[in-house]
Write a protein that holds these residues in place. Structure first.
Motif, short mmCIF file in Angstrom:
data_model
loop_
_atom_site.label_atom_id
_atom_site.label_comp_id
_atom_site.label_asym_id
_atom_site.label_seq_id
_atom_site.Cartn_x
_atom_site.Cartn_y
_atom_site.Cartn_z
N ASN A 59 0.80 -1.23 0.00
CA ASN A 59 0.00 0.00 0.00
C ASN A 59 0.83 1.27 0.00
N ASN A 60 2.08 1.20 0.47
CA ASN A 60 2.82 2.45 0.68
C ASN A 60 4.12 2.58 -0.09
N CYS A 61 4.62 1.50 -0.64
CA CYS A 61 5.96 1.55 -1.21
C CYS A 61 6.04 1.04 -2.65
N LEU A 62 5.22 0.04 -2.97
CA LEU A 62 5.40 -0.66 -4.25
C LEU A 62 5.20 0.23 -5.46
N SER A 63 4.36 1.26 -5.34
CA SER A 63 4.11 2.11 -6.50
C SER A 63 5.41 2.70 -7.03
N CYS A 64 6.39 2.92 -6.17
CA CYS A 64 7.69 3.45 -6.62
C CYS A 64 8.77 2.38 -6.65
N HIS A 65 8.67 1.39 -5.75
CA HIS A 65 9.78 0.44 -5.61
C HIS A 65 9.49 -0.90 -6.27
N ALA A 70 12.65 1.02 -10.70
CA ALA A 70 12.32 1.24 -9.28
C ALA A 70 13.12 2.41 -8.69
N SER A 71 12.44 3.23 -7.89
CA SER A 71 13.09 4.40 -7.29
C SER A 71 14.28 4.00 -6.45
N GLY A 72 15.35 4.76 -6.57
CA GLY A 72 16.55 4.51 -5.79
C GLY A 72 17.17 3.16 -6.12
N GLY A 73 16.76 2.54 -7.24
CA GLY A 73 17.26 1.22 -7.61
C GLY A 73 16.84 0.14 -6.63
N ARG A 75 14.05 -2.45 -5.25
CA ARG A 75 12.79 -3.16 -5.50
C ARG A 75 12.34 -3.84 -4.22
N LEU A 76 11.05 -3.70 -3.93
CA LEU A 76 10.49 -4.29 -2.70
C LEU A 76 9.31 -5.18 -3.04
N GLU A 77 9.53 -6.09 -4.00
CA GLU A 77 8.40 -6.84 -4.54
C GLU A 77 8.13 -8.15 -3.82
N GLY A 89 19.21 -2.46 7.45
CA GLY A 89 18.92 -1.23 8.20
C GLY A 89 18.43 -0.06 7.36
N ARG A 90 18.58 -0.14 6.02
CA ARG A 90 18.18 1.01 5.20
C ARG A 90 16.69 1.25 5.26
N LEU A 91 15.93 0.16 5.24
CA LEU A 91 14.47 0.30 5.21
C LEU A 91 13.96 0.92 6.51
N ALA A 94 14.80 4.54 6.74
CA ALA A 94 13.97 5.35 5.85
C ALA A 94 12.56 5.56 6.43
N ILE A 95 11.94 4.50 6.97
CA ILE A 95 10.55 4.68 7.47
C ILE A 95 10.54 5.39 8.82
N ASN A 96 11.66 5.36 9.55
CA ASN A 96 11.74 6.11 10.81
C ASN A 96 12.17 7.56 10.60
N GLN A 106 8.32 8.48 0.20
CA GLN A 106 8.66 9.80 -0.31
C GLN A 106 7.39 10.57 -0.66
N SER A 107 7.33 11.82 -0.24
CA SER A 107 6.21 12.73 -0.47
C SER A 107 4.86 12.15 -0.05
N GLY A 108 4.87 11.22 0.90
CA GLY A 108 3.61 10.71 1.46
C GLY A 108 3.65 10.85 2.96
C1 HEC Z 1 6.59 8.33 -4.35
C2 HEC Z 1 7.62 7.34 -4.57
C3 HEC Z 1 8.13 6.57 -3.38
C4 HEC Z 1 7.42 5.87 -2.44
C5 HEC Z 1 5.90 5.75 -2.32
C6 HEC Z 1 8.38 5.23 -1.59
N1 HEC Z 1 9.65 5.53 -2.00
FE1 HEC Z 1 11.39 4.84 -1.19
N2 HEC Z 1 12.47 5.95 -2.49
C7 HEC Z 1 11.94 6.75 -3.49
C8 HEC Z 1 13.02 7.45 -4.16
C9 HEC Z 1 12.86 8.45 -5.30
C10 HEC Z 1 14.21 7.03 -3.52
C11 HEC Z 1 15.63 7.49 -3.81
C12 HEC Z 1 15.78 8.74 -2.98
C13 HEC Z 1 17.15 9.02 -2.52
O1 HEC Z 1 18.02 8.15 -2.60
O2 HEC Z 1 17.33 10.15 -2.03
C14 HEC Z 1 13.83 6.09 -2.50
C15 HEC Z 1 14.75 5.46 -1.66
C16 HEC Z 1 14.38 4.52 -0.71
C17 HEC Z 1 15.32 3.82 0.13
C18 HEC Z 1 16.82 3.99 0.12
C19 HEC Z 1 17.44 3.07 -0.88
C20 HEC Z 1 18.92 2.95 -0.63
O3 HEC Z 1 19.60 2.55 -1.54
O4 HEC Z 1 19.37 3.20 0.49
C21 HEC Z 1 14.61 3.00 0.93
C22 HEC Z 1 15.16 2.02 1.97
C23 HEC Z 1 13.23 3.18 0.60
N3 HEC Z 1 13.12 4.12 -0.40
C24 HEC Z 1 12.20 2.52 1.20
C25 HEC Z 1 10.86 2.81 0.99
C26 HEC Z 1 9.80 2.21 1.74
C27 HEC Z 1 9.98 1.14 2.81
C28 HEC Z 1 8.64 2.75 1.29
C29 HEC Z 1 7.25 2.50 1.79
C30 HEC Z 1 7.04 2.64 3.20
C31 HEC Z 1 8.99 3.70 0.23
N4 HEC Z 1 10.35 3.71 0.08
C32 HEC Z 1 8.07 4.43 -0.50
C33 HEC Z 1 10.60 6.89 -3.82
C34 HEC Z 1 9.56 6.34 -3.10
#
Ligand code: HEC
Length: 130
Positions: A59-65, A70-73, A75-77, A89-91, A94-96, A106-108
């Motif tokens: 619900n919160n991450c897959l649309s981008c990952h 996939a955002s930031g390279g 994938r969370l599939e 620890g990256r995940l 990021a959520i904390n 991001q932006s949510g």
């Molecule tokens: C609207 C798009 C979007 C959503 C939704 C989103 N992300 Fe991301 N995420 C990004 C982008 C863009 C980056 C790369 C940003 C950067 O590196 O500054 C990123 C980077 C990350 C990274 C860092 C990757 C790294 O290499 O360290 C993590 C971890 C991550 N996201 C986890 C999540 C999780 C978990 C969720 C859901 C709770 C989530 N993201 C939701 C767009 C998104």
């Protein structure tokens, strides 16, 4: 007679005052029960990947990952991809919204306290594919 009425009103006032004080202190004490999701009612025992964790990611991450772009390279599939990102620890960073990590989603809206606690509990319990 008149004197007595005044006295009675003072006692009423005093009681009302005490009631207000009492209520406001209860209010502070019970903050946890006012937001049950944030406190005691958040289930953190035996977290299940399929029932608790995957729906949060879906619900919160897959649309981008997901997918090739996939955002930031990242994938969370599936379980392997999600547990890899969680265990290193990256995940959780990021959520904390910890300094040094991109704040996710991001932006949510930030995930709820309970969702974050469940993620942490799942990692502590071995990030199982259960
Ligand atoms: C609207 C798009 C979007 C959503 C939704 C989103 N992300 Fe991301 N995420 C990004 C982008 C863009 C980056 C790369 C940003 C950067 O590196 O500054 C990123 C980077 C990350 C990274 C860092 C990757 C790294 O290499 O360290 C993590 C971890 C991550 N996201 C986890 C999540 C999780 C978990 C969720 C859901 C709770 C989530 N993201 C939701 C767009 C998104």
């Amino acid at each position: 007679m008149e004197h007595q009425i005044i006295k009675y009103n003072r006692i009423q006032l005093l009681l009302a005052f005490m009631l207000v004080l009492g209520l406001s202190s209860c209010y502070k004490d019970n903050e946890e029960t006012l937001y049950p999701e944030e406190g005691n009612n958040c289930k953190t025992e035996n977290i299940s990947f399929s029932e608790n964790i995957f729906p949060i990611v879906n619900n919160n991450c897959l649309s981008c990952h997901s997918g090739a772009g996939a955002s930031g390279g990242l994938r969370l599939e599936n379980h392997t991809q999600i547990s890899d990102a969680a265990v290193n620890g990256r995940l959780l960073g990021a959520i904390n919204h910890e300094p040094g990590f991109p704040a996710m989603p991001q932006s949510g809206n930030k995930l709820s306290e309970c969702q974050i606690k469940q993620f942490e509990a799942w990692v502590q319990q071995g990030a199982l594919n259960n």
